[in-house]
Structures are given as structure tokens and as C-alpha cells.
Design a protein around this motif. Structure first.
Motif, PDB file in Angstrom:
ATOM      1  N   SER A  85       0.820  -1.221   0.000  1.00 17.67           N
ATOM      2  CA  SER A  85       0.000   0.000   0.000  1.00 17.67           C
ATOM      3  C   SER A  85       0.851   1.267   0.000  1.00 17.67           C
ATOM      4  N   ALA A  88       1.649   3.399  -3.555  1.00 22.39           N
ATOM      5  CA  ALA A  88       0.513   3.982  -4.287  1.00 22.39           C
ATOM      6  C   ALA A  88       0.969   4.943  -5.387  1.00 22.39           C
ATOM      7  N   SER A  89       2.025   5.705  -5.133  1.00 29.12           N
ATOM      8  CA  SER A  89       2.477   6.698  -6.125  1.00 29.12           C
ATOM      9  C   SER A  89       3.352   6.079  -7.220  1.00 29.12           C
ATOM     10  N   PRO A  91       3.170   2.318  -8.376  1.00 33.47           N
ATOM     11  CA  PRO A  91       2.655   0.961  -8.185  1.00 33.47           C
ATOM     12  C   PRO A  91       3.531  -0.149  -8.746  1.00 33.47           C
ATOM     13  N   LEU A 130      -6.007   2.254   1.877  1.00 37.03           N
ATOM     14  CA  LEU A 130      -5.704   2.869   0.583  1.00 37.03           C
ATOM     15  C   LEU A 130      -6.940   2.820  -0.326  1.00 37.03           C
ATOM     16  N   ASN A 131      -7.663   1.716  -0.277  1.00 38.57           N
ATOM     17  CA  ASN A 131      -8.872   1.565  -1.101  1.00 38.57           C
ATOM     18  C   ASN A 131      -9.953   2.574  -0.699  1.00 38.57           C
ATOM     19  N   ASN A 134      -8.214   6.092  -1.872  1.00 32.58           N
ATOM     20  CA  ASN A 134      -7.966   6.291  -3.295  1.00 32.58           C
ATOM     21  C   ASN A 134      -8.100   4.941  -4.009  1.00 32.58           C
ATOM     22  N   ALA A 137      -5.835   4.199  -7.094  1.00 34.39           N
ATOM     23  CA  ALA A 137      -4.439   3.885  -6.724  1.00 34.39           C
ATOM     24  C   ALA A 137      -4.349   2.440  -6.229  1.00 34.39           C
ATOM     25  N   SER A 138      -5.362   2.028  -5.454  1.00 34.65           N
ATOM     26  CA  SER A 138      -5.424   0.650  -4.944  1.00 34.65           C
ATOM     27  C   SER A 138      -5.499  -0.340  -6.107  1.00 34.65           C
ATOM     28  N   VAL A 141      -2.119  -0.712  -7.844  1.00 37.19           N
ATOM     29  CA  VAL A 141      -1.190  -1.536  -7.057  1.00 37.19           C
ATOM     30  C   VAL A 141      -1.494  -3.015  -7.309  1.00 37.19           C
TER      31      VAL A 141
END
Length: 490
Positions: A85, A88-89, A91, A130-131, A134, A137-138, A141
């Protein structure tokens, strides 16, 4: 002289055939039931936690019907770096991070078993957060992780986020499976799991039938026994996220410096508001107009630390007969409990895993430890990263407060808790229970056991063979008198 009837061809042939038949019967019985050279099947589970990822490799006998042979962990590998997690930025790094451990698994599993070996990845509270924060983003990943895992020759079965309830329930299954409590129908052990971003409590209580707060109920039928499990997962109550909440509590006025009772005297590190409040557990509490950073200084006072930690629990509201905290129903604690993951690692570091020590003595030891100067702590533990080393006073205080005030363990039943890392060589945690469930390796009904074990079977056949031999001899009895009498001279 009278001809000996034992020497007639028919008698000799009958005797030889009888003996050969008996020897063949015993030989076939022994060879047919002789245990073969054991063949094994394998399964791989990746535990993608909030602070790190770990790979677990399991093995079980291939010949057992419906895969009911005992499953054992034969290897584990801790993935270098942080939890997935945290990528995120970027992945792609999440997938890349898994490569070394997956290559290890490839070497451990025999190549002829690669294609049939199931591979699972379960993500827990780090990815839950994270989900929530965002979801795109999740998803990215997970795409990166799936791409990396599918490059390996195993039977990839998917990557997904486990619910808190699943995490708690599968941890309970693991602990009781490894202790052989499920197969034997013994009283079960409760499971206490502490991670970086969530914590779970799961146990069977006679006073809980699932009617009160049904969302906390999970039912299993395992080996012919029904279990009604109470389980709850507290998101944001893993040790790392609680530390954020405790620091948020102390920085509500936006100060440039705080004196924290949960850190050692002499500890002084600059921390950034943007990093501290970068989590859904605290993001809505960031003080407006706060400076960029604050000096985080330690004071080392256990009692004051416990007071600050208490502020993250809400004990006032409860619409049920009884609650743990935050208005969550919890039945009366029952039986023994295994406390694993961060519970074990923190208490083991503090040398407090022995729960036969009175609770008051545990508090006194923590009080002394927290009051020790930061310089002395660093000197005593040169091999430990300072970020982790600095947090043991806080983590120990949080664990004690969570157990005694959150879950209501008392000085009478605190000794029912056992801090555990492994059970019979396998790590305690949700991964084994998860794989057992997905591969249906715990039957709902107790498997039929053979009437006789191998040794008993061979014994019975041998006795039968001896009886047959005796009957063969007796069947030739009419020939005995003539055989034994000497020819008489009249």
C-alpha cells in the motif's frame, strides 16, 4: 514296507500349493499396505500487510483423500521494503518488490509441482485504508502485483483485500488447526492478532449465539463440529495507526514541539505534519494552519502514556449488554488465547511474553523501560533500526491498555493469554486458515477412519494365514495314523 502317503504326488502338490498360497497372502498384505515414498503438494500465500509483505509456503501429503493430510509450513520469506500500500504513487514497485521471495518459492517447490501449486495474495488493513482513500491507486497496485505474480509458473488464484472479519476468522482457524483442536473436537483457543493498521479478536463463547450483533458472528462446520465464532476487526487500531492517533491527539493545537510521555527521555526527532496526517485514520483531524513540522521529544512516563493512549478508545457508548470499546459488542471472554504477530514481536522484545507474571509486575517493568534514557536504549540495542526502537515503549503500553481496558482481560485471566510466534513450526496468522478454506482442506464432516491401522491389518492377515495352515495340516489328519505306524512283522 508300506508306502508313505506323504510322498504321494497329490499330497505333496496340495501341501506345496497351500504353503505358497499362505506365503503369498502374507506377502501381498504387507506389500499392498506398505507406506509408499511420500509425495507432497504445495501452496503459497502472500500476506500483504500494512508495514511489510511475507510469503508462506505450505506442504501436505499428496496421497491423502480430499487433501485431508496435515498441512505444514516449510518456508517463509519476508519481502524487503514496505507494504504494497505504500507504493501507491509508484505501483510498479509493489510488483517488483515480490520478485526475490517468489524466486525462492520457485526453488523450494519441485518443478514438476509448479503448475498445480496454488498461489494466493491477501491484502489486509493497509490496502483497506488505501482503497478507502484512493480506490484507483489501490487498483493500480493490484494490477502491478498481479502482473508480477503471473510471470511465475504457479497456478495463480488471485489477489484481493481480505475483510477484517475474514482476517480474524482465518487467524482463529490457523491457531486451532495447528494445535489439532479442530480434528479432535477439543475446546478451542481464541486468537488475538495485531498488525500495523488493524487488530482482530476472535473466540468462541458459550454466551454468544450470534443473535446479538450478528455482524460479529462467523459460523464454521469443521470435522463434524459446529463453531459459532465471535470476531471483530478494529480498523486503525494496529500499532502504527494508533501511534498516529496518539500523536494527532497531542498536536491538535498545531504546536512546533511536543513532550511525548510514550517516548524515552532524550528522544528528539523532527516530524512533519503532512506525513503524520497522511492516513484516513487521522486525515480529518489535521489542525488548520499547522506549521510544517514539530519537534517530537520524549518524556518517558508510562502512566501518562497510558492516559494518552486511553484517549483513542471510546468507552462511554454501548447499546449492547456489554462492549469492548467504540460501541462494539463483545461477549464474555472464554478460554485461552493465542496473541501473535505484533503482539508477540513487541512483547518478546520487551521480554514480557511470560503471562504468569502478575499484571502489576508487567506494568512496573514497562514503567522502568519507558523511563530509561534514549541514549542508553540505543547503546543496548545497536542492531535495531532507531525508528522501530523508539516505538517499543509506546507499543508495549498500547498492547497492555488494549488487552486490559479494551478487551477486558483482568489480573485473573491475563495468564490465559499466550504470546506466540509459531505453533509446531508454522507461523500463527491468517494465511494458513485462508489457504485451508480456499482449497477445502478441512472437511465439514469428520473423515471415516479405517477399521484397522496398517500394523493391525497385517497382524490379522498373518493370524488368518496361520489358522489356514493349521486347518491344512488338520485336513490331512486321515493320513496321520498310516504315516506314523511302523510296518509290523507278523
Amino acid at each position: 514296507a508300506q508306502k508313505n502317503p506323504w510322498h504321494t504326488p497329490v499330497t505333496i502338490i496340495i501341501t506345496v500349493i497351500g504353503v505358497i498360497a499362505i506365503v503369498a497372502l502374507v506377502t501381498v498384505a504387507v506389500l499392498q499396505n506398505k507406506p509408499l515414498l511420500q509425495k507432497y503438494k504445495y501452496g503459497i500465500v502472500l500476506d500483504a500487510g500494512s508495514s511489510h509483505t511475507a510469503l508462506y509456503l505450505y506442504e501436505w501429503p499428496a496421497e491423502k483423500d480430499n487433501n485431508t493430510g496435515r498441512v505444514e509450513q516449510i518456508h517463509s520469506c519476508k519481502v524487503k521494503g514496505k507494504g504494497i500500500s505504500s507504493y501507491a504513487s509508484e505501483p510498479w514497485k509493489a510488483g517488483e518488490s515480490l520478485t526475490l521471495c517468489m524466486q525462492e518459492a520457485e526453488r523450494w517447490v519441485p518443478s514438476k509441482r509448479h503448475r498445480e501449486t496454488p498461489l494466493y495474495l491477501g491484502a489486509t488493513a493497509g490496502m483497506r485504508l488505501l482503497n478507502m482513500e484512493n480506490s484507483s491507486a489501490s487498483d493500480k497496485v493490484f494490477q502491478a502485483v498481479e502482473g508480477a505474480l503471473q510471470r511465475f509458473p504457479f497456478s495463480y488464484e488471485g489477489a484481493r483485500i481480505l475483510s477484517g472479519q475474514e482476517e480474524g476468522a482465518f487467524g482463529w482457524v490457523t491457531v486451532n488447526y495447528l494445535d489439532d483442536r479442530l480434528k479432535q473436537g477439543l475446546e478451542t483457543t481464541g486468537a488475538l492478532d495485531l498488525g500495523g493498521a488493524s487488530t482482530q479478536i476472535s473466540f468462541v463463547s458459550d454466551s454468544y449465539d450470534g443473535s446479538e450483533s450478528p455482524s460479529n458472528s462467523v459460523t464454521f462446520r469443521l470435522y463434524g463440529n459446529d463453531y459459532n465464532l465471535y470476531t471483530h476487526s478494529f480498523l486503525c487500531y494496529g500499532k502504527d495507526q494508533v501511534l498516529r492517533m496518539v500523536l494527532a491527539q497531542q498536536t491538535q493545537s498545531g504546536p512546533t514541539s511536543i513532550l511525548d510521555p510514550c517516548f524515552h527521555p532524550g528522544y528528539n526527532v523532527t516530524k512533519f505534519y503532512s506525513e503524520l496526517y497522511d492516513s484516513p485514520c487521522v486525515s480529518d483531524r489535521k489542525p488548520p494552519g499547522a506549521p510544517e513540522a514539530f519537534a517530537h521529544r520524549g518524556d518517558g512516563n508510562f502512566q501518562q502514556c497510558q492516559e494518552v493512549v486511553r484517549t483513542v478508545f471510546n468507552f462511554s457508548s454501548c447499546r449492547y449488554r456489554q462492549c469492548s470499546f467504540n460501541g462494539v459488542f463483545q461477549p464474555h471472554l472464554q478460554g485461552s488465547f493465542g496473541a501473535f504477530s505484533a503482539y508477540y514481536f513487541v512483547m518478546n522484545f520487551l521480554n514480557l511474553t511470560d503471562t504468569s507474571i502478575p499484571l502489576q509486575a508487567v506494568k512496573e517493568k514497562l514503567l522502568q523501560y519507558c523511563a530509561t534514557s534514549w541514549d542508553q536504549i540505543v547503546q543496548q540495542h545497536p542492531g535495531v533500526k532507531e525508528k522501530y526502537l523508539a516505538e517499543y515503549c509506546f507499543s508495549g503500553t498500547y498492547i497492555l491498555t488494549l488487552l486490559t481496558e479494551g478487551y477486558n482481560f483482568t489480573s485473573e485471566n491475563y495468564s490465559n493469554i499466550k504470546f506466540i510466534k509459531k505453533i509446531k513450526g508454522s507461523d500463527a496468522g491468517w494465511t494458513l486458515g485462508y489457504m485451508l478454506n480456499l482449497t477445502n482442506m478441512i472437511p465439514a464432516e469428520a473423515p471415516d477412519s479405517p477399521l484397522l491401522p496398517h500394523a493391525g491389518y497385517v497382524s490379522v492377515v498373518t493370524i488368518m494365514a496361520v489358522v489356514l495352515f493349521v486347518l491344512l495340516i488338520l485336513s490331512l489328519r486321515p493320513l496321520w495314523p498310516r504315516c506314523s505306524k511302523q510296518p509290523q512283522i507278523v
